[in-house]
Design an enzyme around this catalytic site. Structure first.
Site, PDB file in Angstrom:
ATOM      1  N   GLU A 178       5.252  -0.769 -21.071  1.00 42.67           N
ATOM      2  CA  GLU A 178       5.176   0.702 -21.078  1.00 42.67           C
ATOM      3  C   GLU A 178       4.088   1.169 -22.038  1.00 42.67           C
ATOM      4  O   GLU A 178       3.319   2.090 -21.748  1.00 42.67           O
ATOM      5  CB  GLU A 178       6.508   1.297 -21.512  1.00 42.67           C
ATOM      6  N   LYS A 195      20.991  -2.538 -22.013  1.00 36.91           N
ATOM      7  CA  LYS A 195      19.574  -2.328 -21.725  1.00 36.91           C
ATOM      8  C   LYS A 195      18.646  -3.430 -22.229  1.00 36.91           C
ATOM      9  O   LYS A 195      18.807  -3.958 -23.313  1.00 36.91           O
ATOM     10  CB  LYS A 195      19.093  -0.993 -22.343  1.00 36.91           C
ATOM     11  N   THR A 207       0.902  -1.148   0.000  1.00 37.49           N
ATOM     12  CA  THR A 207       0.000   0.000   0.000  1.00 37.49           C
ATOM     13  C   THR A 207       0.939   1.195   0.000  1.00 37.49           C
ATOM     14  O   THR A 207       2.030   1.127   0.588  1.00 37.49           O
ATOM     15  CB  THR A 207      -0.913   0.043   1.249  1.00 37.49           C
ATOM     16  N   HIS A 208       0.550   2.239  -0.672  1.00 37.28           N
ATOM     17  CA  HIS A 208       1.427   3.420  -0.839  1.00 37.28           C
ATOM     18  C   HIS A 208       2.766   3.028  -1.476  1.00 37.28           C
ATOM     19  O   HIS A 208       3.767   3.712  -1.263  1.00 37.28           O
ATOM     20  CB  HIS A 208       1.690   4.125   0.501  1.00 37.28           C
ATOM     21  N   SER A 246      18.556  -0.785 -26.282  1.00 34.37           N
ATOM     22  CA  SER A 246      18.813   0.638 -26.489  1.00 34.37           C
ATOM     23  C   SER A 246      19.785   0.781 -27.643  1.00 34.37           C
ATOM     24  O   SER A 246      20.646  -0.073 -27.851  1.00 34.37           O
ATOM     25  CB  SER A 246      19.411   1.225 -25.215  1.00 34.37           C
TER      26      SER A 246
END
Ligand code: ARG
Length: 466
Positions: free
Chosen positions: A291, A284, A156-157, A278
């Site tokens: 996304e 990468k 949570t949070h 990348s």
């Protein structure tokens, strides 16, 4: 001079720039086969009303069927000069059967045609949507079933909260998608209303059997008010809203995949085939698929906003503005389909990093609530137990220990009520077992949830295939 179908009262040709500006066939061509379907039923109604004789009716049907074949084969030529899908098909029918074609438009208006076609189109589209939702739901359930023994820190949070089963987390998304599925089922009642017979706005001037038209087209019932029929686009807005809700949840899971794949979290791994590299940094491996899932939501919410704004302040009944409802709803559907499919593929292929999860579960005092609950069983009121437990956590932090590493002596400094049995409470297994409550993360509860979900999915699947 190019004469438009409606050109009788005009003294000059349409401006070519305006012609291009106002056309809709470049996008409403998608409605073509529904235009034919509705026209066939309309022709039948005209025949029954004595407006077409049998010969004319047969001729129209034959022409329309040829057109339908061309549409399905992809050989039908849509032309912008004929403005929209309705006029393109009317023109083609004229070319095939001559003047009889023009009788089909008796008592009929494009205002009702477009809304009839769009409703028919969406009825088929949401079948696709339901299938994709079910596919995703099934993938979530299978993944949950496969990973029943995996525990993750629940958040949570975005802070460590309590341990939960990874399956429980997945089933949370499942439940979200169940609601979307049910929303679609409910929406169908309002979608399957037949506007045909409403004409331009006032209702058809020839006596057509609207109940029969509605039945023949597979609607549930005819609309009850002709002005409503040609003016309302609630059925477009409602779908765009449902699609937005779906995409919101997709964006949330997309975000979690992105976060969980960072070096910092390192909870999960996506296969290379769904990641990119990348162009400069050789090390990468980026979760672009997730996304993009997170991002596509913006497109669909944009579509919803476009539609809401389009309808705002629009006077009754039909206005040409309504033509602009199609690009956004088409885009919203296309985007949602692709996103659902992409997410299904990701869910299937996600692998959890169990080693990492085991390490991280040791951190963040995920069992602090257990300790507070333990104190409650010793008769301490919860608020006091909470406070006491907070002090113990602070002490553990300072001494760099886990709660279960504290000695009984250390515990007793906080409360003499704490006994040896406290250690039974300070295990993940115990914390999970204590939550064998309906909707809780107890392993048996989750297993049952999965079992029931599988039954529901099978039932929905058979319903869809019938
Ligand atoms: N292309 C129009 C639309 O999509 C069809 C209706 C046109 N009606 C009219 N009276 N101009 O809304």
């Amino acid at each position: 001079m190019k004469i438009k179908i409606w050109g009788g009262r005009f003294e000059e040709e349409m401006d070519t720039f305006f012609e291009d500006f106002s056309e809709s066939v470049s996008f409403d061509y998608r409605l073509a086969s529904y235009e034919v379907k509705a026209s066939l039923v309309y022709a039948k109604a005209l025949k029954k009303a004595g407006i077409l004789n049998s010969e004319e009716y047969e001729k129209i049907c034959q022409g329309l069927k040829e057109i339908e074949k061309e549409i399905l084969e992809g050989s039908f030529k849509f032309e912008k000069t004929y403005e929209d899908v309705h006029m393109n098909i009317e023109k083609a029918l004229f070319e095939k059967i001559g003047e009889t074609a023009y009788k089909l438009h008796t008592g009929r208006s494009r205002n009702e045609q477009v809304v009839t076609d769009l409703r028919l189109y969406l009825i088929d589209e949401i079948l696709k949507l339901k299938n994709l939702l079910l596919e995703l739901m099934e993938n979530l359930v299978l993944k949950a079933e496969e990973n029943l023994e995996v525990v993750i820190p629940g958040f949570t949070h975005l802070q460590h909260a309590q341990p939960v089963l990874y399956s429980h987390w997945l089933m949370a998304y499942y439940e979200m998608f169940v609601l979307h599925f049910q929303r679609i089922l409910d929406y169908e009642k309002r979608l399957k209303i037949c506007p045909l017979g409403s004409s331009a706005l006032a209702g058809c001037g020839f006596f057509l059997n609207r109940e029969e038209i509605s039945r023949d087209l597979g609607f549930l019932a005819p609309s009850k008010n002709s002005i409503f029929a040609v003016s309302s686009r609630d059925f477009v807005l409602e779908l765009a809203f449902i699609l937005s809700l779906i995409m919101l949840d997709i964006s949330r899971i997309g975000e979690e995949i992105v976060i969980w794949m960072t070096l910092e979290f390192n909870f999960i791994e996506l296969p290379d085939r769904f990641c990119t590299g990348s162009s400069i940094m050789p090390q990468k491996k980026n979760p672009d698929s997730a996304e993009l899932l997170r991002a596509k939501c913006a497109v669909v919410i944009g579509n919803l906003l476009q539609l809401l704004t389009l309808i705002k302040n629009l006077p009754l009944s039909y206005n040409r503005d309504l033509q602009e409802d199609k690009p956004p709803i088409f885009q919203a559907l296309d985007t949602t389909y692709k996103s659902l499919k992409m997410l299904s593929l990701l869910v299937q292929s996600i692998k959890v990093n169990q080693k990492r999860l085991k390490e991280i579960l040791e951190k963040g005092h995920l069992l602090a609530t257990e300790l507070a609950d333990y104190l409650v069983t010793k008769g301490i009121p919860f608020r006091k137990a909470h406070n006491l437990c907070g002090q113990i956590v602070l002490y553990a932090e300072k001494t760099n220990k886990k709660l279960s590493d504290l000695t009984l002596e250390e515990f007793k400094n906080f409360s003499p009520l704490i006994e040896e049995d406290v250690y039974q409470w300070l295990t993940i297994e115990h914390a999970l077992k204590r939550r064998e409550i309906l909707g809780g993360t107890g392993p048996k509860s989750v297993e049952k949830e999965i079992r029931m979900a599988k039954e529901d999915i099978n039932r929905w699947k058979t319903q869809l295939s019938n």
